[in-house]
Scaffold this motif. Structure first.
Motif, PDB file in Angstrom:
ATOM      1  N   MET A 190       5.157   7.167 -10.505  1.00  0.00           N
ATOM      2  CA  MET A 190       4.239   6.065 -10.481  1.00  0.00           C
ATOM      3  C   MET A 190       4.607   5.060  -9.376  1.00  0.00           C
ATOM      4  SD  MET A 190       1.640   4.979 -12.034  1.00  0.00           S
ATOM      5  CE  MET A 190       0.752   3.671 -12.676  1.00  0.00           C
ATOM      6  N   LYS A 191       5.941   4.789  -9.225  1.00  0.00           N
ATOM      7  CA  LYS A 191       6.393   3.864  -8.201  1.00  0.00           C
ATOM      8  C   LYS A 191       6.065   4.391  -6.813  1.00  0.00           C
ATOM      9  CE  LYS A 191      10.126   1.641 -10.700  1.00  0.00           C
ATOM     10  NZ  LYS A 191      11.556   1.375 -10.748  1.00  0.00           N
ATOM     11  N   LYS A 192       6.212   5.712  -6.630  1.00  0.00           N
ATOM     12  CA  LYS A 192       5.879   6.317  -5.334  1.00  0.00           C
ATOM     13  C   LYS A 192       4.400   6.151  -5.037  1.00  0.00           C
ATOM     14  CE  LYS A 192       9.063   9.904  -4.052  1.00  0.00           C
ATOM     15  NZ  LYS A 192       9.260  11.314  -3.864  1.00  0.00           N
ATOM     16  N   LEU A 193       3.571   6.334  -6.021  1.00  0.00           N
ATOM     17  CA  LEU A 193       2.123   6.213  -5.842  1.00  0.00           C
ATOM     18  C   LEU A 193       1.738   4.777  -5.460  1.00  0.00           C
ATOM     19  CD1 LEU A 193      -0.504   7.779  -5.995  1.00  0.00           C
ATOM     20  CD2 LEU A 193      -0.663   7.138  -8.400  1.00  0.00           C
ATOM     21  N   ILE A 194       2.356   3.791  -6.096  1.00  0.00           N
ATOM     22  CA  ILE A 194       2.087   2.389  -5.764  1.00  0.00           C
ATOM     23  C   ILE A 194       2.581   2.084  -4.346  1.00  0.00           C
ATOM     24  CG2 ILE A 194       2.694   0.002  -6.344  1.00  0.00           C
ATOM     25  CD1 ILE A 194       2.692   0.843  -9.289  1.00  0.00           C
ATOM     26  N   SER A 195       3.771   2.583  -3.990  1.00  0.00           N
ATOM     27  CA  SER A 195       4.318   2.372  -2.644  1.00  0.00           C
ATOM     28  C   SER A 195       3.423   2.986  -1.579  1.00  0.00           C
ATOM     29  CB  SER A 195       5.713   2.976  -2.521  1.00  0.00           C
ATOM     30  OG  SER A 195       6.617   2.326  -3.345  1.00  0.00           O
ATOM     31  N   VAL A 196       2.961   4.202  -1.827  1.00  0.00           N
ATOM     32  CA  VAL A 196       2.066   4.874  -0.884  1.00  0.00           C
ATOM     33  C   VAL A 196       0.754   4.101  -0.772  1.00  0.00           C
ATOM     34  CG1 VAL A 196       0.703   6.969  -0.497  1.00  0.00           C
ATOM     35  CG2 VAL A 196       3.089   7.155  -1.171  1.00  0.00           C
ATOM     36  N   GLY A 197       0.242   3.621  -1.883  1.00  0.00           N
ATOM     37  CA  GLY A 197      -1.001   2.840  -1.892  1.00  0.00           C
ATOM     38  C   GLY A 197      -0.853   1.554  -1.094  1.00  0.00           C
ATOM     39  N   ILE A 198       0.260   0.851  -1.285  1.00  0.00           N
ATOM     40  CA  ILE A 198       0.506  -0.400  -0.558  1.00  0.00           C
ATOM     41  C   ILE A 198       0.663  -0.114   0.933  1.00  0.00           C
ATOM     42  CG2 ILE A 198       2.190  -2.258  -0.219  1.00  0.00           C
ATOM     43  CD1 ILE A 198       2.566  -2.301  -3.262  1.00  0.00           C
ATOM     44  N   CYS A 199       1.400   0.936   1.274  1.00  0.00           N
ATOM     45  CA  CYS A 199       1.556   1.304   2.688  1.00  0.00           C
ATOM     46  C   CYS A 199       0.206   1.626   3.316  1.00  0.00           C
ATOM     47  CB  CYS A 199       2.499   2.499   2.833  1.00  0.00           C
ATOM     48  SG  CYS A 199       4.232   2.058   2.594  1.00  0.00           S
ATOM     49  N   LEU A 200      -0.614   2.351   2.598  1.00  0.00           N
ATOM     50  CA  LEU A 200      -1.952   2.706   3.102  1.00  0.00           C
ATOM     51  C   LEU A 200      -2.792   1.450   3.308  1.00  0.00           C
ATOM     52  CD1 LEU A 200      -3.785   5.040   3.869  1.00  0.00           C
ATOM     53  CD2 LEU A 200      -4.520   5.153   1.503  1.00  0.00           C
ATOM     54  N   LEU A 201      -2.742   0.503   2.387  1.00  0.00           N
ATOM     55  CA  LEU A 201      -3.478  -0.759   2.539  1.00  0.00           C
ATOM     56  C   LEU A 201      -2.976  -1.562   3.735  1.00  0.00           C
ATOM     57  CD1 LEU A 201      -3.880  -1.982  -1.157  1.00  0.00           C
ATOM     58  CD2 LEU A 201      -5.684  -1.329   0.431  1.00  0.00           C
ATOM     59  N   ILE A 202      -1.661  -1.591   3.935  1.00  0.00           N
ATOM     60  CA  ILE A 202      -1.101  -2.306   5.084  1.00  0.00           C
ATOM     61  C   ILE A 202      -1.569  -1.661   6.384  1.00  0.00           C
ATOM     62  CG2 ILE A 202       1.056  -2.819   6.313  1.00  0.00           C
ATOM     63  CD1 ILE A 202       2.364  -3.244   3.550  1.00  0.00           C
ATOM     64  N   ILE A 203      -1.553  -0.356   6.449  1.00  0.00           N
ATOM     65  CA  ILE A 203      -2.000   0.354   7.657  1.00  0.00           C
ATOM     66  C   ILE A 203      -3.472   0.090   7.914  1.00  0.00           C
ATOM     67  CG2 ILE A 203      -2.429   2.658   8.631  1.00  0.00           C
ATOM     68  CD1 ILE A 203       0.212   3.541   7.244  1.00  0.00           C
ATOM     69  N   LEU A 204      -4.299   0.167   6.881  1.00  0.00           N
ATOM     70  CA  LEU A 204      -5.737  -0.082   7.042  1.00  0.00           C
ATOM     71  C   LEU A 204      -6.019  -1.517   7.461  1.00  0.00           C
ATOM     72  CD1 LEU A 204      -7.235   1.919   4.049  1.00  0.00           C
ATOM     73  CD2 LEU A 204      -7.465   2.430   6.476  1.00  0.00           C
ATOM     74  N   SER A 205      -5.334  -2.488   6.844  1.00  0.00           N
ATOM     75  CA  SER A 205      -5.580  -3.885   7.201  1.00  0.00           C
ATOM     76  C   SER A 205      -5.092  -4.184   8.618  1.00  0.00           C
ATOM     77  CB  SER A 205      -4.948  -4.836   6.187  1.00  0.00           C
ATOM     78  OG  SER A 205      -3.549  -4.709   6.191  1.00  0.00           O
ATOM     79  N   THR A 206      -3.978  -3.604   9.020  1.00  0.00           N
ATOM     80  CA  THR A 206      -3.475  -3.776  10.385  1.00  0.00           C
ATOM     81  C   THR A 206      -4.455  -3.183  11.387  1.00  0.00           C
ATOM     82  OG1 THR A 206      -1.197  -3.705   9.594  1.00  0.00           O
ATOM     83  CG2 THR A 206      -1.540  -3.345  11.950  1.00  0.00           C
ATOM     84  N   THR A 207      -4.939  -2.003  11.105  1.00  0.00           N
ATOM     85  CA  THR A 207      -5.913  -1.351  11.987  1.00  0.00           C
ATOM     86  C   THR A 207      -7.185  -2.190  12.096  1.00  0.00           C
ATOM     87  OG1 THR A 207      -5.051   0.806  11.341  1.00  0.00           O
ATOM     88  CG2 THR A 207      -7.219   0.770  12.389  1.00  0.00           C
ATOM     89  N   PHE A 208      -7.659  -2.691  10.964  1.00  0.00           N
ATOM     90  CA  PHE A 208      -8.865  -3.524  10.965  1.00  0.00           C
ATOM     91  C   PHE A 208      -8.657  -4.784  11.792  1.00  0.00           C
ATOM     92  CE2 PHE A 208     -11.380  -6.972   9.141  1.00  0.00           C
ATOM     93  CZ  PHE A 208     -12.647  -6.466   9.356  1.00  0.00           C
ATOM     94  N   CYS A 209      -7.523  -5.447  11.610  1.00  0.00           N
ATOM     95  CA  CYS A 209      -7.236  -6.678  12.363  1.00  0.00           C
ATOM     96  C   CYS A 209      -7.144  -6.408  13.863  1.00  0.00           C
ATOM     97  CB  CYS A 209      -5.935  -7.314  11.881  1.00  0.00           C
ATOM     98  SG  CYS A 209      -6.076  -8.084  10.260  1.00  0.00           S
ATOM     99  N   LEU A 210      -6.498  -5.336  14.235  1.00  0.00           N
ATOM    100  CA  LEU A 210      -6.360  -5.009  15.659  1.00  0.00           C
ATOM    101  C   LEU A 210      -7.697  -4.688  16.297  1.00  0.00           C
ATOM    102  CD1 LEU A 210      -3.056  -2.930  15.722  1.00  0.00           C
ATOM    103  CD2 LEU A 210      -3.417  -5.253  16.550  1.00  0.00           C
ATOM    104  N   THR A 211      -8.542  -3.955  15.608  1.00  0.00           N
ATOM    105  CA  THR A 211      -9.851  -3.628  16.187  1.00  0.00           C
ATOM    106  C   THR A 211     -10.736  -4.854  16.244  1.00  0.00           C
ATOM    107  OG1 THR A 211     -10.690  -2.877  14.044  1.00  0.00           O
ATOM    108  CG2 THR A 211      -9.807  -1.188  15.546  1.00  0.00           C
ATOM    109  N   ALA A 212     -10.628  -5.746  15.259  1.00  0.00           N
ATOM    110  CA  ALA A 212     -11.414  -6.979  15.283  1.00  0.00           C
ATOM    111  C   ALA A 212     -10.982  -7.857  16.445  1.00  0.00           C
ATOM    112  CB  ALA A 212     -11.268  -7.723  13.959  1.00  0.00           C
TER     113      ALA A 212
END
Length: 185
Positions: free
Chosen positions: A1-23
């Motif tokens: 469960m902890k791995k799944l939450i960590s992967v989810g948070i990492c994925l959100l960080i990557i997506l938000s970083t990508t969104f900010c950079l493209t904006a």
């Protein structure tokens, strides 16, 4: 469960970083595009102004002014005669300046563009000309066009110490400053 939450948070960080950079990139691209656009518009206007001055074409010069400026500039014909006469029949050989400044955007109108150029006449840098134009105004199209030309018939080096500058940048008019009639502090 902890791995799944960590992967989810990492994925959100990557997506938000990508969104900010493209904006940020798209905003930067928009500003670059606007700078290129304003430079092209001011270069075109500068060439038209110089062509009219060199040909002593007062009517052509007058047509560059917005309809609103033509109505509000007192004795525009006389001032254009003075502007053309300030060159004493000499031709402008070149006009060099930096990228023009601008106020507004393609979305937030009106879009005002301001240019400053050092004029070479008879192989000598002698005069400076400032051109102000309203390039876009969807709500008041009669304000589109040149609304101010300021000519200083002395170089930057010859500028008197007490020279306080010329007209306010948004004033309508044709202003010609010589060493004898410059605005003093």
């Amino acid at each position: 469960m902890k791995k799944l939450i960590s992967v989810g948070i990492c994925l959100l960080i990557i997506l938000s970083t990508t969104f900010c950079l493209t904006a940020c990139k798209s905003r930067t691209d928009e500003m670059v595009d606007l700078e290129i656009y304003t430079t092209k518009q001011m270069t075109k206007t500068k060439k038209q102004v110089i062509k009219c001055i060199n040909k002593q074409d007062k009517e052509g010069l007058k047509k560059l002014f917005s309809k609103d400026a033509q109505k509000h500039i007192e004795d525009l014909d006389g001032k254009l005669d003075q502007l053309i006469g300030a060159f004493n029949g000499n031709k402008i050989e070149s006009a060099k300046g930096l990228s023009p400044a601008f106020e507004g955007s393609a979305d937030a109108q009106p879009l005002h563009i301001y240019g400053e150029y050092r004029l070479t006449i008879n192989s000598e840098e002698k005069y400076r000309i400032y051109i102000s134009l309203c390039d876009k105004n969807d709500e008041e199209s009669d304000k589109e066009g040149v609304f101010q030309i300021e000519l200083r018939t002395f170089s930057r080096e010859e500028s008197p110490r007490d020279f306080s500058g010329g007209a306010y940048q948004d004033d309508y008019g044709v202003f010609i400053y010589t060493l004898q009639n410059y605005p003093k502090k």
